[in-house]
Design an enzyme around this catalytic site. Structure first.
Site, PDB file in Angstrom:
ATOM      1  CB  CYS B  76      54.039  78.616  86.758  1.00 48.21           C
ATOM      2  SG  CYS B  76      52.578  78.248  87.723  1.00 48.21           S
ATOM      3  CB  CYS B  81      50.438  81.111  87.571  1.00 51.25           C
ATOM      4  SG  CYS B  81      51.036  80.542  85.994  1.00 51.25           S
ATOM      5  CE  LYS B  84      48.325  85.235  87.075  1.00 46.46           C
ATOM      6  NZ  LYS B  84      48.357  85.128  85.655  1.00 46.46           N
ATOM      7  CE1 TYR B 218      49.318  85.923  81.384  1.00 44.44           C
ATOM      8  CE2 TYR B 218      49.804  85.824  79.051  1.00 44.44           C
ATOM      9  CZ  TYR B 218      49.992  85.349  80.323  1.00 44.44           C
ATOM     10  OH  TYR B 218      50.838  84.306  80.555  1.00 44.44           O
ATOM     11  CD  GLU B 222      47.284  88.035  84.406  1.00 47.57           C
ATOM     12  OE1 GLU B 222      46.426  87.188  84.161  1.00 47.57           O
ATOM     13  OE2 GLU B 222      48.486  87.745  84.594  1.00 47.57           O
ATOM     14  CG  HIS B 487      18.552  81.564  90.945  1.00 48.71           C
ATOM     15  ND1 HIS B 487      18.943  82.571  90.081  1.00 48.71           N
ATOM     16  CD2 HIS B 487      17.649  82.102  91.795  1.00 48.71           C
ATOM     17  CE1 HIS B 487      18.264  83.658  90.402  1.00 48.71           C
ATOM     18  NE2 HIS B 487      17.487  83.401  91.426  1.00 48.71           N
ATOM     19  CD  GLU B 492      21.293  81.824  87.694  1.00 46.48           C
ATOM     20  OE1 GLU B 492      20.359  81.042  87.492  1.00 46.48           O
ATOM     21  OE2 GLU B 492      21.302  82.639  88.629  1.00 46.48           O
TER      22      GLU B 492
END
Lengths: 526, 512
Positions: B76, B81, B84, B218, B222, B487, B492
């Site tokens: 990681c 992670c 990346k 992935y 990525e 908003h 939302e």
């Protein structure tokens, strides 16, 4: 109406049976019933449309009648009218200005466009740190203004065509209640009435009178901000609410030398104390000149722009002297001292719609005003001045009036709010102080964290993210969540859903983090 | 080196102290030895030490084939992670420049990206985390050994450092947390000799320039995404499908966006060989599986992202009787993370059937430590884990894919609410929002409990965390609809969903 209600409940009941798998026969019955129901609806609709054509002779005037007459074509009014129309009602919307109301024309939408514009300024600062060379930028206010206006016009157009598609009449002009015995409004000399009338006229920014502050009218409000044709060089924002904070952040980030004038010691004083103090600090970190305990005394126009005279008095110090100061060459003085309901000219007193002392329309939890048959939603009621609240209230009302859902109303608890400050603020539920008031100090537990989001790991510009969970009771139910930091605007919504569901601290703890994000900090608080 | 010798002195000191204790108080050197100082191992060792156990953690990074090595913290922090996401962020800033012009910022067209500047900054940040982990271990009184650990018996570990020095540790419990490493396609000539993997890409001193990324996991998408975003000519070679295991409609949106963004895709193609040309370029030969034709092109870099393999070779598992799944090579674990040997546990990427995600490893490690110390009996819940793919258009999800929901509940028993929305930030920037999509899969019956929630769009990870919490609490469609929206945000849109797939109505969101 009763007919519709009955058909609805029948339909619902049979849908339910089908879902329970009662069988084919019932399906047959249901479909024939549905056909029957449809024809009832058509009947009902044709009755109402024919009603529209009925003109009553009343002082030799004709009155056009709808099932639902909406005064004010903003977020709340439009949503309510469209939902009513979907449910079979004939509806009309009266709007004096552009469709879309505050949100679309002079609120959320153009504000967020400007906020997005200013976040680009921040990114440009960080480009070099991320390896991009030559990111020297020059900013053209005119370009973004033109594009923003075009976008807003496009939205106005969409709203208009949405009304057309829904067969909702749109009436342009100012509405005024007449003295007819039945609630009736007059627009451009024509009379209209409705079985149900909704007032959703919204509000406008408060201004300061010349008597209180000589020269006050030389300033603008947030409405005027959206008309600015160039980026002010020197801005003075007066106010400590979220609009003041947002405007100050945008202007300052876009390169305007900005002062914010607040009457007390901090901004956003009705937010959680942590947010209030952090946001106050962030404004200053951002290079905004923040004047505490200060008010505007007078404004003068000179050849070089406005001269704003300020008076500062520290309430903490006993017998403190008032200190005077002036800011020169101001080309944007913006009053952001609050908003007022727009009820002037409606002639509400005539029809027995009660207003509170600040002029807001008094409504109950079902949006009923004091006059039967007249309702109000949105900013004109003065409670939770937010677009989605007005929309939800408007739709719930439509379901109550035209679908017979007697208990359809909105829940004003746990309404999430985002302030598009720099960095943005997200908050839902009770502040720590409110929670202590409700639950008692011993029953409230608070978790906080402060960290630098990973985005800033390799940048010279840094900004912290702060978070606070307010938990109450033995099971530590999360009753409040407050945060300010990069990305908090998009983080909040899901947490608001969970808070609404009654999530406890333990629920937060057993949720697996999404790595690497900032939002994961909320589920790993200790 | 200096750090290592200091460490050694500390070992001696420590031993002296424990040897003076009465024999009954300590049968072993340690209560717990963790092999592997990644996310899971560190979390487990720190938690156990904090609760009073004597803990050692062994971490040793075998350099990659290209010779890349790194510090404490595991995949990681060093090759996953963290670097990346930072490079993804750099790429997003590249996109932001294009948007900024539409927002009125006049930026010269000559803007270029300098890989070494970014790489330096990223690598410095990673080193600061390596250091942070060292300090934390020290603070929490966890013995850190920069040594490669292997099992001698169920209570004994042999540790070897880079210079071949050996030592033996005895311990009551052992946690295996050595994680995984990228695989190379051994059947492709030149692949290992000339290719790199995700172990190397973040530590490159110079730009990889024109790059072929092989794979569609992935990791592949990525990497290809940020390389494209930094302005590099990038091609992804896909044998079958992208993002296997993820909802395939969403996977399609992710790759569609990437194609529009400038990433090239060679669909249904398989590499045959890699050769180095005299110019130094790498010539890749591949087979188009549809036409069976062979193609060639040359690249500056070839990045293999064809899967990851558990790092178990040097652990000596068989000798001690720790069972592994022969197919995957991963260690078979029970619900309490125990292996077939009761006092040996495995967490993180090395354990069979667990999600290969940092937060699950961390949480599993902490809970395991608490159980080992006797502090709690809470087991790790691996259900409802949300995850985010940081592709140019981010994708985040929690719960079931639509395919899986159909399989488990039947097509007629699920209701799929969906919306194609346009983020406000895309409007003025005139960006195409065709792939910005939300899908919530619910049970059709009763309260319409949410089975899966999928979101593509900006800040997908930040948007989804809160919903995954709701999901954990039994989220229903009604809960979503009864929450007031914020908003104007993208998040939302999840509270506004109202079009079902079944209805076939247009799911494009209009207006506010």
């Amino acid at each position: 109406m009763i007919l519709m209600y009955l058909t609805y409940t029948w339909g619902n009941h049979f849908n339910y049976c089908i879902r329970r798998g009662v069988g084919f026969l019932l399906m047959e019955i249901l479909s024939s019933l549905a056909r029957l129901r449809a024809s009832f609806l058509t009947l009902e609709r044709s009755l109402s449309s024919s009603r529209r054509l009925i003109s009553r002779s009343m002082a030799s005037e004709s009155v056009t009648r709808y099932d639902f007459l909406v005064i004010g074509g903003g977020s709340g009014g439009l949503a309510s009218a469209r939902r009513a129309a979907e449910l079979g009602a004939t509806a009309a919307v009266i709007e004096s200005h552009k469709l879309g109301g505050t949100c679309v024309n002079v609120g959320c939408v153009p504000k967020k466009v400007m906020w997005n514009t200013s976040t680009h300024a921040e990114y440009i600062h960080d480009h070099e740190d991320y390896g991009f060379e030559g990111a020297k930028a020059h900013f053209s206010w005119q370009l973004i203004k033109r594009k923003r206006d075009a976008y807003v016009s496009r939205l106005n157009q969409i709203y208009l065509s949405n009304l057309d598609k829904a067969k909702i009449e749109s009436i342009h002009g100012y509405a005024r209640f007449t003295d007819d015995p039945e609630p009736t409004v007059e627009v451009n000399g024509k009379k209209y009435t409705g079985t149900h009338i909704l007032i959703s006229t919204g509000g406008h920014p408060s201004t300061v009178s010349e008597d209180d502050v000589p020269g006050a009218s030389l300033g603008i409000t947030s409405d005027g901000f959206f008309e600015l044709e160039s980026c002010p060089k020197r801005s003075v924002i007066v106010g400590a609410g979220y609009i003041a904070v947002e405007m100050a952040g945008i202007l300052s980030t876009l390169g305007s030398k900005t002062s914010i004038i607040i009457r007390q010691g901090g901004v956003l004083r009705n937010f959680d104390a942590l947010i209030s103090s952090n946001c106050t600090k962030e404004l200053q970190n951002h290079g905004i000149d923040l004047r505490k305990n200060t008010q505007v005394k007078s404004v003068q126009k000179t050849d070089m722009g406005l001269t704003v005279t300020l008076v500062t008095k520290d309430p903490e110090v006993k017998d403190a002297q008032e200190k005077l100061d002036t800011i020169h060459e101001v080309d944007c003085l913006l009053w952001a001292i609050g908003r007022e309901p727009k009820t002037a000219g409606l002639n509400l007193s005539q029809i027995g719609v009660k207003l509170d002392e600040r002029g807001h329309i008094v409504v109950d939890e079902f949006q009923n005003t004091t006059r039967p048959g007249i309702y109000a939603v949105g900013d004109v009621c003065g409670k939770a001045l937010l677009t989605p609240v007005a929309i939800a209230a408007g739709r719930k009302l439509a379901h109550r009036l035209f679908e017979g859902k007697a208990d359809s109303k909105i829940d004003y608890n746990n309404i999430p709010t985002v302030v598009f400050s720099h960095p943005p603020i997200g908050t839902v539920g009770l502040t720590e102080d409110e929670a202590i008031k409700t639950w008692g100090k011993d029953n409230v537990k608070v978790y906080t964290t402060s960290f630098t989001p990973m985005y800033y790991a390799i940048t010279t510009r840094k900004s912290k993210c702060i978070m606070k969970l307010v938990c109450a009771g033995k099971d530590e139910k999360v009753v409040g969540l407050h945060m300010q930091g990069f990305g908090c605007d998009e983080m909040l919504q899901g947490f608001a859903v969970a808070v609404n569901m009654g999530a406890t601290k333990a629920d937060f703890d057993r949720t697996i983090a999404i790595h690497p994000t900032s939002s994961e900090e909320l589920v790993t608080l200790r | 080196m200096a750090a290592f010798s200091r460490g050694r002195q500390r070992i001696k000191a420590f031993r002296t102290i424990i040897f003076t204790r009465p024999f009954t108080a300590r049968k072993f050197d340690y209560d717990l030895v963790v092999i592997g100082g990644g996310s899971g191992g560190l979390a487990c060792s720190k938690e156990a030490a904090q609760l009073g156990h004597r803990v050692a953690v062994l971490d040793y990074v075998e350099p990659s084939l290209k010779g890349t090595k790194w510090g404490l913290g595991g995949t990681c922090v060093n090759v996953g992670c963290i670097p990346k996401k930072l490079m993804h962020q750099a790429a997003l800033l590249g996109t932001a420049v294009k948007d900024a012009r539409k927002y009125g910022w006049q930026i010269p067209e000559s803007l270029s990206h300098d890989w070494p500047t970014m790489a330096d900054a990223v690598q410095n940040h990673v080193r600061s985390i390596n250091w942070g982990h060292r300090v934390q271990l020290q603070d929490k009184k966890v013995k850190y050994l920069n040594m490669n650990g292997s099992l001698v018996d169920k209570h004994t570990i042999r540790a070897v450092n880079a210079k071949g020095k050996e030592m033996t540790l005895t311990t009551k419990n052992i946690v295996l947390a050595t994680g995984g490493r990228p695989k190379y396609p051994t059947h492709v000539p030149g692949a290992m000799e000339f290719g790199i993997t995700s172990d190397d890409v973040f530590w490159l001193r110079e730009s990889p320039k024109k790059t072929l990324v092989v794979g569609a996991s992935y990791v592949a998408l990525e990497c290809a995404g940020f390389l494209t975003g930094l302005g590099l000519d990038t091609t992804v070679m896909v044998r079958s499908i992208a993002l296997r295991g993820f909802d395939q409609q969403m996977a399609g949106l992710v790759t569609d966006y990437m194609e529009a963004y400038g990433t090239k895709f060679s669909w249904r193609c398989a590499p045959k060989s890699v050769e180095k040309l005299p110019s130094g370029l790498l010539q890749v030969t591949w087979m188009d599986l549809k036409t069976k034709e062979e193609h060639k092109d040359s690249f500056n870099s070839v990045l293999w992202a064809v899967g990851r393999a558990p790092e178990t070779k040097t652990l000596n598992l068989e000798k001690v009787g720790v069972e592994i799944n022969k197919e995957t090579g991963k260690i078979i674990v029970a619900a309490d993370e125990a292996t077939s040997v009761p006092n040996i546990f495995a967490i993180g990427d090395i354990s069979e059937g667990r999600p290969e995600l940092t937060p699950t490893a961390i949480k599993a490690g902490k809970l395991l430590a608490r159980r080992l110390v006797g502090h709690s009996d809470e087991l790790m819940n691996y259900e409802n884990v949300a995850t985010t793919v940081f592709t140019p258009l981010e994708y985040s999800c929690v719960g079931l894919s639509e395919e899986e929901a159909e399989k488990r509940h039947g097509k007629d028993q699920i209701e799929v609410y969906h919306a194609f929305y346009k983020p406000l930030e895309f409007t003025v920037a005139e960006r195409d929002a065709t792939q910005c999509y939300i899908k919530v899969i619910c049970l059709r019956e009763g309260e319409q409990r949410v089975l899966g929630l999928h979101f593509t769009g900006p800040n997908a990870g930040e948007v989804t965390q809160g919903f995954s919490l709701g999901f954990q609490c039994g989220l229903t469609y009604g809960h979503l609809r009864n929450t007031v929206g914020i908003h104007p945000t993208c998040a939302e849109e999840l509270t506004k969903l109202n079009i079902t797939k079944r209805s076939s109505l247009d799911a494009t969101v209009t207006g506010c």
